[in-house]
Write a protein that holds these residues in place. Structure first.
Motif, mmCIF file in Angstrom:
data_model
loop_
_atom_site.group_PDB
_atom_site.id
_atom_site.type_symbol
_atom_site.label_atom_id
_atom_site.label_comp_id
_atom_site.label_asym_id
_atom_site.label_seq_id
_atom_site.Cartn_x
_atom_site.Cartn_y
_atom_site.Cartn_z
ATOM 1 N N SER A 1 40.660 26.904 -9.471
ATOM 2 C CA SER A 1 41.226 25.564 -9.609
ATOM 3 C C SER A 1 40.543 24.710 -10.680
ATOM 4 N N GLU A 2 39.201 24.691 -10.692
ATOM 5 C CA GLU A 2 38.512 23.769 -11.596
ATOM 6 C C GLU A 2 37.130 24.280 -11.985
ATOM 7 N N VAL A 3 36.759 24.022 -13.233
ATOM 8 C CA VAL A 3 35.394 24.214 -13.728
ATOM 9 C C VAL A 3 35.042 22.922 -14.462
ATOM 10 N N ARG A 4 33.983 22.264 -14.016
ATOM 11 C CA ARG A 4 33.592 20.985 -14.615
ATOM 12 C C ARG A 4 32.206 21.110 -15.225
ATOM 13 N N LEU A 5 32.086 20.652 -16.486
ATOM 14 C CA LEU A 5 30.815 20.682 -17.210
ATOM 15 C C LEU A 5 30.372 19.265 -17.516
ATOM 16 N N ILE A 6 29.066 19.043 -17.396
ATOM 17 C CA ILE A 6 28.472 17.746 -17.713
ATOM 18 C C ILE A 6 27.238 17.974 -18.579
ATOM 19 N N PRO A 7 26.760 16.946 -19.283
ATOM 20 C CA PRO A 7 25.554 17.110 -20.092
ATOM 21 C C PRO A 7 24.346 17.448 -19.229
ATOM 22 N N LEU A 8 23.549 18.373 -19.724
ATOM 23 C CA LEU A 8 22.314 18.772 -19.054
ATOM 24 C C LEU A 8 21.195 17.802 -19.422
ATOM 25 N N GLU A 9 21.284 17.261 -20.632
ATOM 26 C CA GLU A 9 20.303 16.311 -21.142
ATOM 27 C C GLU A 9 21.049 15.065 -21.603
ATOM 28 N N LYS A 10 20.310 14.065 -22.003
ATOM 29 C CA LYS A 10 20.930 12.823 -22.478
ATOM 30 C C LYS A 10 21.830 13.110 -23.680
ATOM 31 N N ALA A 11 23.081 12.696 -23.584
ATOM 32 C CA ALA A 11 24.056 12.883 -24.657
ATOM 33 C C ALA A 11 24.298 11.535 -25.347
ATOM 34 N N PRO A 12 24.915 11.555 -26.537
ATOM 35 C CA PRO A 12 25.188 10.288 -27.238
ATOM 36 C C PRO A 12 26.090 9.345 -26.428
ATOM 37 N N PHE A 13 26.885 9.898 -25.502
ATOM 38 C CA PHE A 13 27.726 9.095 -24.618
ATOM 39 C C PHE A 13 28.003 9.912 -23.363
ATOM 40 N N ASP A 14 28.348 9.219 -22.276
ATOM 41 C CA ASP A 14 28.673 9.919 -21.039
ATOM 42 C C ASP A 14 29.961 10.697 -21.225
ATOM 43 N N VAL A 15 29.954 11.963 -20.813
ATOM 44 C CA VAL A 15 31.118 12.806 -21.023
ATOM 45 C C VAL A 15 31.224 13.838 -19.899
ATOM 46 N N ILE A 16 32.446 14.170 -19.546
ATOM 47 C CA ILE A 16 32.752 15.241 -18.595
ATOM 48 C C ILE A 16 33.818 16.108 -19.244
ATOM 49 N N LEU A 17 33.612 17.420 -19.230
ATOM 50 C CA LEU A 17 34.622 18.379 -19.683
ATOM 51 C C LEU A 17 35.116 19.100 -18.442
ATOM 52 N N ARG A 18 36.412 19.127 -18.251
ATOM 53 C CA ARG A 18 36.958 19.718 -17.030
ATOM 54 C C ARG A 18 38.134 20.631 -17.356
ATOM 55 N N TRP A 19 38.028 21.884 -16.935
ATOM 56 C CA TRP A 19 39.146 22.816 -17.009
ATOM 57 C C TRP A 19 39.842 22.781 -15.655
ATOM 58 N N GLU A 20 41.129 22.453 -15.646
ATOM 59 C CA GLU A 20 41.931 22.490 -14.426
ATOM 60 C C GLU A 20 42.914 23.638 -14.542
ATOM 61 N N LEU A 21 43.018 24.421 -13.486
ATOM 62 C CA LEU A 21 43.890 25.594 -13.483
ATOM 63 C C LEU A 21 44.889 25.498 -12.348
ATOM 64 N N SER A 22 46.103 25.954 -12.629
ATOM 65 C CA SER A 22 47.113 26.037 -11.582
ATOM 66 C C SER A 22 48.025 27.222 -11.866
ATOM 67 N N THR A 23 48.590 27.761 -10.811
ATOM 68 C CA THR A 23 49.486 28.905 -10.935
ATOM 69 C C THR A 23 50.874 28.412 -11.305
ATOM 70 N N GLN A 24 51.498 29.135 -12.222
ATOM 71 C CA GLN A 24 52.889 28.842 -12.582
ATOM 72 C C GLN A 24 53.643 30.169 -12.590
#
Length: 132
Positions: free
Chosen positions: A66-89
């Protein structure tokens, strides 16, 4: 919060696509040529963006198929979230959507939105090609 996204239909099962995305070692294959000095484990990735900065991301959440979410491990230039959302079609097809949520001020937004959209588009296209 600025939201940047794109999606593709992948002709593979959601389990297959999830298995690929749930491992940071595979994400190097999704990156553009402007990324170098890549190092990764299953849970973390470190790399340099050409003419920008070094980044480190970690998988913060996995929801099977369904989902894989990535966040910065260290301080980044701005707050960011990368999220892969998956669904069956349908039978043996997966909708894979990459969403970047970034907390950008107006100045950063003018500079960063276009490269972030290009990154999202590139990763979604690469995933589709790799899964073909």
């Amino acid at each position: 919060m600025t939201v940047i996204q794109n999606q593709a239909i992948i002709d593979k099962s959601v389990g297959h696509v999830y298995g690929f995305l749930a491992d940071c070692n595979n994400h190097e294959q999704l990156m553009p040529d402007t990324i170098y000095n890549w190092s990764s484990t299953r849970d973390e990735a470190r790399f340099t963006v050409q003419n920008m900065a070094k980044l480190a991301l970690r998988i913060d959440r996995r929801i099977e198929n369904s989902e894989v979410r990535l966040i910065p491990l260290e301080k980044a230039p701005f707050d960011v979230i990368l999220r892969w959302e998956l669904s069956t079609q349908g039978d043996n097809q997966t909708v894979a959507r990459l969403i970047i949520e970034a907390d950008l001020n107006m100045m950063m937004k003018m500079v960063a939105v276009k490269p972030l959209q290009q990154l999202v588009d590139h990763q979604v296209d690469r995933l589709r090609l790799l899964m073909a």
